[in-house]
Design an enzyme around this catalytic site. Structure first.
Site, PDB file in Angstrom:
ATOM      1  N   SER A 123       0.443  -1.157  -6.085  1.00  0.00           N
ATOM      2  CA  SER A 123      -0.535  -2.095  -5.920  1.00  0.00           C
ATOM      3  C   SER A 123      -1.143  -2.985  -6.956  1.00  0.00           C
ATOM      4  CB  SER A 123      -1.834  -1.336  -5.450  1.00  0.00           C
ATOM      5  OG  SER A 123      -1.899  -0.437  -4.316  1.00  0.00           O
ATOM      6  N   ASN A 194      -5.604  -7.795  -2.743  1.00  0.00           N
ATOM      7  CA  ASN A 194      -6.534  -7.296  -3.748  1.00  0.00           C
ATOM      8  C   ASN A 194      -7.386  -8.282  -4.612  1.00  0.00           C
ATOM      9  OD1 ASN A 194      -6.559  -4.597  -2.694  1.00  0.00           O
ATOM     10  ND2 ASN A 194      -4.747  -4.218  -4.033  1.00  0.00           N
TER      11      ASN A 194
END
Ligand code: NAD
Length: 405
Positions: A123, A194
């Site tokens: 991520s 994100n």
């Protein structure tokens, strides 16, 4: 063209939340899956867990027992790395630590076919650095699933500095074949989702600090008038403020600390106090009773609203949603600030070369279930309203945060 579609094999390293979810997705699409973990019991436990989840689907009539059995049949625990020798794709989904990932991949490489794709579900780490760390930059690619992988529709396909376009194309084709929506993006901090999602949380906390709203009223406005599945405060209580604030810090520092992404005092204070959200029993809301009760109070009693702000907010609200025009003025301003924060981050992401507009819209719709992609939403509002809104926001709220690229 995907080689041997339907009979292809994927090796997955890491049988935690993500590895197990990805294994289920691949097996559901007809792929054979070899699931590895440092701990063999964890991999077996993950497969048992998938079986149990599928049994519930069968019981609810959502899947046939034969299909469920066939899916589980395609999953196997990897106990020897040599079992990777027929994998056309290898996905690592282990702990988020570059040194550990490099070391684990180095151990795997000699067992993989020389043309197998090496995908990472990271991520926050650099796909390029990982590929270069194992001396395989051309065939290393980001394949970023969202949690829970069987439910969330998006995969961000992240091409590193030296990822071969053919490899990224193949990862995209595989993700599509596995039933996912794909957003192609560059290897930059936070990728698309994100990063672009940060203002949804940050600007909501700033509105609270500025006394514009209580948490429950803003959550309701974002759901009912904004069309979001969850409001920013109930969502951060679910995610956990420690996790959410850490992602903010990581994206903010990696992008050289722009005002737009700076951490907010109110959330940092929750983390410092151990009020992490649902998992600790209290966050913005107290979760000890049957219904969560908002306990974080506005930072000041009366919001400072200028005439210019309320005027643009009325026009913005009417164009942004069918029902936002009915909100009281402070909530219209709050909704406008949160949406404009999202829009601006989408604009900056595009300007920074993270992804094209379509990919950013796809990512936000399917990675975090936003009702509309930011570019589609902005097009519906119109450039005259947006220009007027951003000018007033820069003058009356914060020049740095509302500076557009
Ligand atoms: P997790 O902690 O649930 O699972 C990690 C698994 O990897 C564990 O089972 C652990 O035993 C195993 N493992 C650790 N080191 C290993 C090694 N050297 N060799 C083999 N197995 C090893 O973690 P997770 O939430 O599944 O996250 C995995 C990856 O996916 C991370 O890179 C994370 O950033 C990323 N990711 C997580 C989420 C999320 O919401 N959890 C979402 C998208 C991406």
């Amino acid at each position: 063209m995907i080689r041997g579609e339907g009979t292809s094999t994927v090796g997955i390293l890491g049988a935690g939340a993500m590895g197990a979810g990805i294994a289920q997705v691949a097996a559901a699409a007809g792929w054979r899956v070899r699931l590895f973990d440092v701990d063999v019991d964890t991999a077996q436990h993950a497969i048992d867990g998938i079986g149990a989840r599928l049994e519930k689907r069968v019981a609810r009539g959502r899947m046939t027992a034969d299909d469920a059995a066939a899916l589980v049949e395609r999953l196997s625990v990897g106990d020897e790395l040599s079992q990777l020798n027929d994998c056309e794709l290898f996905i690592e989904a282990i702990v988020e630590d570059m040194d550990i990932k490099v070391q684990a991949l180095q151990g795997v490489l000699k067992h993989l076919p020389s043309d197998a794709i090496i995908a990472t579900n990271t991520s926050s780490l650099s796909v390029s650095d990982l590929g270069e760390g194992v001396d395989q930059p051309e065939r290393t690619c980001g394949m970023h699933f969202f949690n829970p992988a069987p439910v969330m529709k998006l995969v961000e396909v992240v091409a590193g500095r030296s990822t071969s376009p053919a490899v990224a194309d193949r990862v995209e084709a595989i993700a599509l074949h596995w039933g996912k929506q794909v957003a192609r993006c560059a290897d930059t901090p936070g990728f698309i989702v994100n990063r672009v999602a940060r203002p949804y949380y940050l600007e909501a906390f700033r509105c609270l600090e500025d006394g514009l709203c209580t948490p429950d009223l803003l959550d309701a406005a974002m759901r009912d008038a904004g069309g979001f599945r969850m409001g920013p405060f109930e969502l951060t209580d679910l995610i956990g403020h420690d996790v959410n604030a850490a992602t903010t810090r990581s994206v903010w520092t990696s992008w050289n600390e722009p005002a737009r992404l700076s951490p907010v005092y109110a959330q940092e204070a929750l983390v410092a106090a151990g009020d992490l959200g649902r998992k600790s029993g209290c966050g913005v809301y107290d979760h000890s009773g049957e219904t969560p009760i908002a306990v974080l109070r506005p930072g000041q009693d009366a919001p400072a609203l200028t005439k210019a702000l309320t005027t643009v907010a009325t026009d913005f609200a009417a164009r942004a949603s069918d029902t936002a025009g009915d909100l009281p003025a402070p909530l219209q301003v709050a909704l406008m600030r949160v949406l404009c924060g999202l829009f601006n981050e989408a604009l900056w992401s595009h300007a920074d070369g993270v992804a094209d507009e379509t990919a950013i819209d796809t990512a936000m719709r399917f990675g975090v279930n936003y009702p509309r992609g930011p570019f589609e939403w902005m097009a519906g509002i119109g450039s005259d309203t947006l220009d007027a809104t951003f000018t007033v926001l820069a003058n009356d709220v914060d020049a740095g945060r509302y500076l557009r690229p």
